[in-house]
Design a protein around this motif. Structure first.
Motif, PDB file in Angstrom:
ATOM      1  N   LYS A 147       0.828  -1.216   0.000  1.00 43.64           N
ATOM      2  CA  LYS A 147       0.000   0.000   0.000  1.00 43.64           C
ATOM      3  C   LYS A 147       0.861   1.264   0.000  1.00 43.64           C
ATOM      4  O   LYS A 147       2.055   1.218   0.309  1.00 43.64           O
ATOM      5  N   ILE A 148       0.199   2.344  -0.339  1.00 40.88           N
ATOM      6  CA  ILE A 148       0.892   3.633  -0.335  1.00 40.88           C
ATOM      7  C   ILE A 148       0.515   4.348   0.953  1.00 40.88           C
ATOM      8  O   ILE A 148      -0.673   4.461   1.288  1.00 40.88           O
ATOM      9  N   ILE A 149       1.537   4.814   1.672  1.00 39.35           N
ATOM     10  CA  ILE A 149       1.290   5.447   2.972  1.00 39.35           C
ATOM     11  C   ILE A 149       1.173   6.970   2.844  1.00 39.35           C
ATOM     12  O   ILE A 149       0.353   7.606   3.473  1.00 39.35           O
ATOM     13  N   SER A 150       2.062   7.533   2.012  1.00 38.14           N
ATOM     14  CA  SER A 150       1.974   8.988   1.838  1.00 38.14           C
ATOM     15  C   SER A 150       2.363   9.395   0.423  1.00 38.14           C
ATOM     16  O   SER A 150       3.100   8.682  -0.266  1.00 38.14           O
ATOM     17  N   VAL A 151       1.829  10.532   0.035  1.00 38.01           N
ATOM     18  CA  VAL A 151       2.043  11.067  -1.312  1.00 38.01           C
ATOM     19  C   VAL A 151       2.469  12.513  -1.164  1.00 38.01           C
ATOM     20  O   VAL A 151       1.774  13.297  -0.507  1.00 38.01           O
ATOM     21  N   LYS A 152       3.600  12.866  -1.742  1.00 37.64           N
ATOM     22  CA  LYS A 152       4.081  14.252  -1.596  1.00 37.64           C
ATOM     23  C   LYS A 152       4.106  14.939  -2.964  1.00 37.64           C
ATOM     24  O   LYS A 152       4.758  14.476  -3.902  1.00 37.64           O
ATOM     25  N   LEU A 153       3.385  16.058  -3.036  1.00 37.85           N
ATOM     26  CA  LEU A 153       3.337  16.820  -4.285  1.00 37.85           C
ATOM     27  C   LEU A 153       4.046  18.156  -4.128  1.00 37.85           C
ATOM     28  O   LEU A 153       4.091  18.722  -3.033  1.00 37.85           O
ATOM     29  N   LYS A 154       4.560  18.662  -5.229  1.00 37.98           N
ATOM     30  CA  LYS A 154       5.069  20.038  -5.252  1.00 37.98           C
ATOM     31  C   LYS A 154       4.124  20.836  -6.131  1.00 37.98           C
ATOM     32  O   LYS A 154       3.920  20.490  -7.305  1.00 37.98           O
ATOM     33  N   VAL A 155       3.527  21.883  -5.558  1.00 31.75           N
ATOM     34  CA  VAL A 155       2.508  22.644  -6.274  1.00 31.75           C
ATOM     35  C   VAL A 155       2.970  24.086  -6.459  1.00 31.75           C
ATOM     36  O   VAL A 155       3.043  24.852  -5.498  1.00 31.75           O
ATOM     37  N   GLY A 156       3.299  24.452  -7.660  1.00 29.02           N
ATOM     38  CA  GLY A 156       3.730  25.813  -7.960  1.00 29.02           C
ATOM     39  C   GLY A 156       2.563  26.789  -7.855  1.00 29.02           C
ATOM     40  O   GLY A 156       1.424  26.421  -8.129  1.00 29.02           O
ATOM     41  N   VAL A 157       2.866  28.030  -7.469  1.00 25.21           N
ATOM     42  CA  VAL A 157       1.791  29.028  -7.355  1.00 25.21           C
ATOM     43  C   VAL A 157       1.163  29.331  -8.715  1.00 25.21           C
ATOM     44  O   VAL A 157       0.028  29.780  -8.802  1.00 25.21           O
ATOM     45  N   LEU A 158       1.910  29.070  -9.777  1.00 21.65           N
ATOM     46  CA  LEU A 158       1.350  29.267 -11.121  1.00 21.65           C
ATOM     47  C   LEU A 158       1.004  27.934 -11.788  1.00 21.65           C
ATOM     48  O   LEU A 158       1.010  27.825 -13.004  1.00 21.65           O
ATOM     49  N   SER A 159       0.700  26.925 -10.969  1.00 24.50           N
ATOM     50  CA  SER A 159       0.375  25.623 -11.550  1.00 24.50           C
ATOM     51  C   SER A 159      -1.065  25.601 -12.029  1.00 24.50           C
ATOM     52  O   SER A 159      -1.466  24.724 -12.784  1.00 24.50           O
ATOM     53  N   GLY A 160      -1.857  26.564 -11.595  1.00 33.36           N
ATOM     54  CA  GLY A 160      -3.239  26.652 -12.052  1.00 33.36           C
ATOM     55  C   GLY A 160      -4.209  25.769 -11.278  1.00 33.36           C
ATOM     56  O   GLY A 160      -5.325  25.562 -11.712  1.00 33.36           O
ATOM     57  N   ILE A 161      -3.784  25.253 -10.122  1.00 36.49           N
ATOM     58  CA  ILE A 161      -4.740  24.449  -9.351  1.00 36.49           C
ATOM     59  C   ILE A 161      -4.943  25.026  -7.952  1.00 36.49           C
ATOM     60  O   ILE A 161      -4.119  25.779  -7.449  1.00 36.49           O
ATOM     61  N   VAL A 162      -6.048  24.647  -7.353  1.00 35.92           N
ATOM     62  CA  VAL A 162      -6.361  25.084  -5.999  1.00 35.92           C
ATOM     63  C   VAL A 162      -6.058  23.911  -5.061  1.00 35.92           C
ATOM     64  O   VAL A 162      -6.704  22.869  -5.153  1.00 35.92           O
ATOM     65  N   PRO A 163      -5.047  24.051  -4.180  1.00 34.92           N
ATOM     66  CA  PRO A 163      -4.646  22.929  -3.329  1.00 34.92           C
ATOM     67  C   PRO A 163      -5.798  22.311  -2.530  1.00 34.92           C
ATOM     68  O   PRO A 163      -5.892  21.099  -2.407  1.00 34.92           O
ATOM     69  N   GLU A 164      -6.707  23.141  -2.011  1.00 38.28           N
ATOM     70  CA  GLU A 164      -7.823  22.621  -1.199  1.00 38.28           C
ATOM     71  C   GLU A 164      -8.719  21.710  -2.040  1.00 38.28           C
ATOM     72  O   GLU A 164      -9.178  20.674  -1.578  1.00 38.28           O
ATOM     73  N   PHE A 165      -8.967  22.105  -3.288  1.00 37.71           N
ATOM     74  CA  PHE A 165      -9.815  21.280  -4.166  1.00 37.71           C
ATOM     75  C   PHE A 165      -9.096  19.975  -4.517  1.00 37.71           C
ATOM     76  O   PHE A 165      -9.699  18.926  -4.602  1.00 37.71           O
ATOM     77  N   LEU A 166      -7.785  20.099  -4.707  1.00 40.03           N
ATOM     78  CA  LEU A 166      -7.005  18.918  -5.063  1.00 40.03           C
ATOM     79  C   LEU A 166      -7.057  17.902  -3.919  1.00 40.03           C
ATOM     80  O   LEU A 166      -7.222  16.705  -4.138  1.00 40.03           O
ATOM     81  N   GLU A 167      -6.971  18.411  -2.695  1.00 39.66           N
ATOM     82  CA  GLU A 167      -6.999  17.531  -1.537  1.00 39.66           C
ATOM     83  C   GLU A 167      -8.358  16.836  -1.410  1.00 39.66           C
ATOM     84  O   GLU A 167      -8.435  15.633  -1.156  1.00 39.66           O
ATOM     85  N   THR A 168      -9.430  17.603  -1.612  1.00 36.81           N
ATOM     86  CA  THR A 168     -10.772  17.014  -1.554  1.00 36.81           C
ATOM     87  C   THR A 168     -10.917  15.933  -2.620  1.00 36.81           C
ATOM     88  O   THR A 168     -11.385  14.825  -2.344  1.00 36.81           O
ATOM     89  N   ALA A 169     -10.490  16.254  -3.838  1.00 37.95           N
ATOM     90  CA  ALA A 169     -10.591  15.288  -4.940  1.00 37.95           C
ATOM     91  C   ALA A 169      -9.767  14.035  -4.635  1.00 37.95           C
ATOM     92  O   ALA A 169     -10.215  12.917  -4.864  1.00 37.95           O
ATOM     93  N   PHE A 170      -8.592  14.251  -4.051  1.00 44.09           N
ATOM     94  CA  PHE A 170      -7.709  13.131  -3.711  1.00 44.09           C
ATOM     95  C   PHE A 170      -8.394  12.193  -2.709  1.00 44.09           C
ATOM     96  O   PHE A 170      -8.389  10.975  -2.867  1.00 44.09           O
ATOM     97  N   ASN A 171      -9.004  12.795  -1.676  1.00 46.40           N
ATOM     98  CA  ASN A 171      -9.624  11.985  -0.632  1.00 46.40           C
ATOM     99  C   ASN A 171     -10.850  11.219  -1.114  1.00 46.40           C
ATOM    100  O   ASN A 171     -11.186  10.164  -0.595  1.00 46.40           O
ATOM    101  N   ILE A 172     -11.525  11.755  -2.123  1.00 43.71           N
ATOM    102  CA  ILE A 172     -12.664  11.030  -2.708  1.00 43.71           C
ATOM    103  C   ILE A 172     -12.146   9.897  -3.593  1.00 43.71           C
ATOM    104  O   ILE A 172     -12.600   8.767  -3.522  1.00 43.71           O
ATOM    105  N   TYR A 173     -11.163  10.228  -4.383  1.00 44.84           N
ATOM    106  CA  TYR A 173     -10.655   9.285  -5.384  1.00 44.84           C
ATOM    107  C   TYR A 173      -9.933   8.091  -4.756  1.00 44.84           C
ATOM    108  O   TYR A 173      -9.952   6.990  -5.289  1.00 44.84           O
ATOM    109  N   LYS A 174      -9.288   8.314  -3.595  1.00 39.45           N
ATOM    110  CA  LYS A 174      -8.411   7.275  -3.047  1.00 39.45           C
ATOM    111  C   LYS A 174      -9.145   6.034  -2.532  1.00 39.45           C
ATOM    112  O   LYS A 174      -8.556   4.964  -2.428  1.00 39.45           O
ATOM    113  N   LYS A 175     -10.450   6.188  -2.250  1.00 43.84           N
ATOM    114  CA  LYS A 175     -11.215   5.056  -1.707  1.00 43.84           C
ATOM    115  C   LYS A 175     -11.094   3.845  -2.623  1.00 43.84           C
ATOM    116  O   LYS A 175     -11.184   3.968  -3.841  1.00 43.84           O
TER     117      LYS A 175
END
Lengths: 223, 114
Positions: free
Chosen positions: B25-53
């Motif tokens: 299993k995967i225990i942790s995932v570390k991302l590097k998110v640039g301020v100009l990456s065009g994504i919202v970290p909070e939304f990414l986290e929510t999407a991640f937690n839904i998708y990981k199930k």
């Protein structure tokens, strides 16, 4: 049970970038200049394309990929001008991805001069996805306001040209043209800026000249 | 709002890596998110937690490091962290700048159980 750290260092959009590069290479080989058009809903993307199509069609062959969440309406508008158009209905997705363009690829005639891709109306998400274009063109309409470049930096920093649309409304609205141009150039000094009105048919010839000079450069590179 | 699509790409890489390393299993995932990456970290986290199930990363924790926009002036060599997205050198006014970081959206590393 053993824990292990694995260094990955992979771009999350790496697979999109790879597909986009393949598309770009294939289109370039055919001598087709591809232009990705970004802008908010109602910024005037389809109207601008209709005007460009009218001007280019006597001498050049063009095709248009239309990205929308629903309906074939935009593709129908372009087809009414006698231009080949392919509609991508994203069914809710707020942007086009390279793999969606890849699916249309087999239908694209090899003798095109220009391929325009009208992205889904949105100033945020489409900016993150390379579609294999040579030129990214962002639209900013006068009713949207002159403060948008800094509010939506990604769309403006990743674009090659900015087209200010609906300039016929300038006398009626508090849109400071100089300010919009200045802000856009601050966040992207390499932007080519055009001020246009599809309704009054102004400024579009200059934009077409810019596309033509890029087509010429592409073909010189191929020769 | 394209975070879910980004998360789908992330899981493609995660599953491939887990298989490659024969991870249970995967225990942790570390991302590097640039301020100009065009994504919202909070939304990414929510999407991640839904998708990981029901995936190999079901119990994993997502960690995101925010990467500022850093540029180097090609004229005078100054390196600056920008917070205003103005691509003009503050020292010499040059517009010939190279972006060093801040546009990335990178899966840096994962921690797995083997």
């Amino acid at each position: 049970m053993k824990k292990k750290e694995v260094l990955v260092l992979e771009e999350l959009l790496g697979s999109n970038k790879k597909i986009a590069s393949e598309i770009r290479e294939k289109l370039e080989k055919k001598g087709i200049l591809t232009i990705n058009i970004l802008g908010s809903p109602g910024a005037g993307k389809t109207s601008l394309l209709e005007n460009i199509a009218e001007k280019l069609k006597p001498d050049y062959k063009l095709g248009v990929i239309e990205g929308d969440i629903e309906t074939e309406r935009d593709a129908e508008r372009i087809r009414a001008k006698g231009i080949s158009a392919w509609q991508i209905i994203t069914g809710g997705a707020c942007h086009l991805e390279a793999k969606m363009v890849g699916k249309i690829f087999p239908d694209i005639p090899a003798d095109l001069d220009f391929l325009f891709i009208e992205n889904v109306g949105n100033l945020v998400c489409p900016a993150s996805y390379d579609l294999g274009e040579n030129i990214r063109c962002v639209l900013l309409s006068v009713p949207e306001g002159d403060d948008k470049p800094k509010k939506y930096p990604k769309a403006f920093t990743t674009s090659d040209c900015l087209v200010i649309t609906k300039s016929d409304l300038l006398p009626a609205l508090p849109f400071n043209l100089e300010n919009a141009q200045k802000e856009a150039l601050q966040i992207n000094p390499k932007l080519e800026i055009f001020t246009t009105s599809a309704l009054k048919d102004s400024g579009i010839t200059e934009l077409i000249d810019y596309f033509l000079s890029n087509l010429h450069k592409l073909r010189q590179k191929n020769a | 709002m394209h975070e879910l699509s980004i998360v789908a790409s992330l899981f493609e890489i995660l599953e491939e890596k887990a298989k490659e390393k024969k991870a249970k299993k995967i225990i942790s995932v570390k991302l590097k998110v640039g301020v100009l990456s065009g994504i919202v970290p909070e939304f990414l986290e929510t999407a991640f937690n839904i998708y990981k199930k029901d995936t190999i990363a079901a119990e994993s924790k997502l960690e995101m490091e925010k990467v500022p926009l850093k540029i180097r002036c090609q004229q005078c060599g100054t390196e600056i962290v920008k917070d205003d997205f103005v691509f003009i050198c503050e020292k010499c006014d040059s517009r010939e700048l190279k972006t060093l970081s801040g546009t990335e959206l990178l899966l840096e590393k994962i921690e797995v159980e083997v």
